[in-house]
Write a protein that holds these residues in place. Sequence first.
Motif, PDB file in Angstrom:
ATOM      1  N   GLY A  70     -16.623  14.748 -39.557  1.00 41.78           N
ATOM      2  CA  GLY A  70     -17.399  15.708 -38.783  1.00 41.78           C
ATOM      3  C   GLY A  70     -16.537  16.848 -38.287  1.00 41.78           C
ATOM      4  N   ILE A  71     -16.981  17.443 -37.225  1.00 32.97           N
ATOM      5  CA  ILE A  71     -16.314  18.613 -36.664  1.00 32.97           C
ATOM      6  C   ILE A  71     -14.995  18.241 -35.994  1.00 32.97           C
ATOM      7  N   THR A  72     -14.961  17.081 -35.357  1.00 32.86           N
ATOM      8  CA  THR A  72     -13.773  16.716 -34.582  1.00 32.86           C
ATOM      9  C   THR A  72     -13.055  15.464 -35.072  1.00 32.86           C
ATOM     10  N   GLY A  73     -13.442  14.932 -36.203  1.00 31.89           N
ATOM     11  CA  GLY A  73     -12.745  13.746 -36.681  1.00 31.89           C
ATOM     12  C   GLY A  73     -13.263  13.249 -38.013  1.00 31.89           C
ATOM     13  N   THR A  74     -12.458  12.395 -38.634  1.00 34.83           N
ATOM     14  CA  THR A  74     -12.864  11.720 -39.865  1.00 34.83           C
ATOM     15  C   THR A  74     -12.267  10.320 -39.858  1.00 34.83           C
ATOM     16  N   LEU A  75     -13.003   9.367 -40.381  1.00 33.87           N
ATOM     17  CA  LEU A  75     -12.530   7.983 -40.432  1.00 33.87           C
ATOM     18  C   LEU A  75     -11.708   7.757 -41.688  1.00 33.87           C
ATOM     19  N   VAL A  76     -10.577   7.087 -41.531  1.00 33.74           N
ATOM     20  CA  VAL A  76      -9.711   6.779 -42.665  1.00 33.74           C
ATOM     21  C   VAL A  76      -9.657   5.274 -42.827  1.00 33.74           C
ATOM     22  N   ASP A  77     -10.144   4.796 -43.952  1.00 33.15           N
ATOM     23  CA  ASP A  77     -10.097   3.373 -44.276  1.00 33.15           C
ATOM     24  C   ASP A  77      -8.780   3.117 -45.002  1.00 33.15           C
ATOM     25  N   LEU A  78      -7.870   2.393 -44.354  1.00 29.55           N
ATOM     26  CA  LEU A  78      -6.560   2.138 -44.945  1.00 29.55           C
ATOM     27  C   LEU A  78      -6.646   1.392 -46.273  1.00 29.55           C
ATOM     28  N   ARG A  79      -7.675   0.588 -46.431  1.00 24.39           N
ATOM     29  CA  ARG A  79      -7.815  -0.145 -47.697  1.00 24.39           C
ATOM     30  C   ARG A  79      -8.067   0.811 -48.847  1.00 24.39           C
ATOM     31  N   ILE A  80      -8.875   1.828 -48.619  1.00 23.54           N
ATOM     32  CA  ILE A  80      -9.126   2.828 -49.665  1.00 23.54           C
ATOM     33  C   ILE A  80      -7.867   3.644 -49.910  1.00 23.54           C
ATOM     34  N   ALA A 109      -5.513   9.885 -31.403  1.00 23.94           N
ATOM     35  CA  ALA A 109      -6.029   9.179 -32.586  1.00 23.94           C
ATOM     36  C   ALA A 109      -5.183   9.504 -33.813  1.00 23.94           C
ATOM     37  N   ASP A 110      -4.755  10.762 -33.951  1.00 23.18           N
ATOM     38  CA  ASP A 110      -3.887  11.158 -35.069  1.00 23.18           C
ATOM     39  C   ASP A 110      -2.567  10.387 -35.018  1.00 23.18           C
ATOM     40  N   LYS A 111      -2.008  10.273 -33.824  1.00 19.55           N
ATOM     41  CA  LYS A 111      -0.731   9.571 -33.660  1.00 19.55           C
ATOM     42  C   LYS A 111      -0.869   8.086 -33.982  1.00 19.55           C
ATOM     43  N   ARG A 112      -1.947   7.471 -33.491  1.00 23.62           N
ATOM     44  CA  ARG A 112      -2.172   6.037 -33.747  1.00 23.62           C
ATOM     45  C   ARG A 112      -2.384   5.776 -35.242  1.00 23.62           C
ATOM     46  N   LEU A 113      -3.178   6.627 -35.886  1.00 17.36           N
ATOM     47  CA  LEU A 113      -3.445   6.459 -37.307  1.00 17.36           C
ATOM     48  C   LEU A 113      -2.162   6.600 -38.123  1.00 17.36           C
ATOM     49  N   THR A 114      -1.356   7.579 -37.788  1.00 11.81           N
ATOM     50  CA  THR A 114      -0.095   7.793 -38.499  1.00 11.81           C
ATOM     51  C   THR A 114       0.803   6.568 -38.376  1.00 11.81           C
ATOM     52  N   GLU A 115       0.905   6.024 -37.187  1.00  6.96           N
ATOM     53  CA  GLU A 115       1.741   4.840 -36.964  1.00  6.96           C
ATOM     54  C   GLU A 115       1.190   3.630 -37.735  1.00  6.96           C
TER      55      GLU A 115
END
Length: 150
Positions: A70-80, A109-115
């Motif tokens: 969306g406008i302020t975020g996107t979900l990233v599935d680590l399995r994909i 959220a960006d920092k957590r996802l990167t880690e």
Amino acid sequence: MKAQVNEISIKYQGNFKISQAPKITSSVNAAELLFDMWNKDQIGLQECFKVMLLNNSNRVKGIFEVSTGGITGTLVDLRILFAVVLKSLSCSVILSHNHPSGTLKPSEADKRLTEKIKKAGELLDIKILDHLILTPDGDYFSFADEGRLS
């Protein structure tokens, strides 16, 4: 009766030798390549997460769009994400996503996802070289340049 299953495959489009593929040597040329490949009609509208797949010589095997949100975020599935990385036999990757707002500062959220991706990559011996945040104006933020991947 013989069992049947579907085969999952990744297709490379392009007809050039890997020696002709761009070699990534810095966040600058990674960001330039990603920005060139980004859909300019969408970069200012909605977030998208992409992964640049690299061989052992840091030559670009391809760029895969993991998700569009969306406008302020996107979900990233680590399995994909890691299914693509592993199926393409990539040695390292550069993560990227855009901020339609033009803000270069990574969110929590960006920092957590990167880690989270970095830890998963370590288990699979996949190097996460950088995570770039791109803006519609062509500016970028590099996690690696800011020492946030060590």
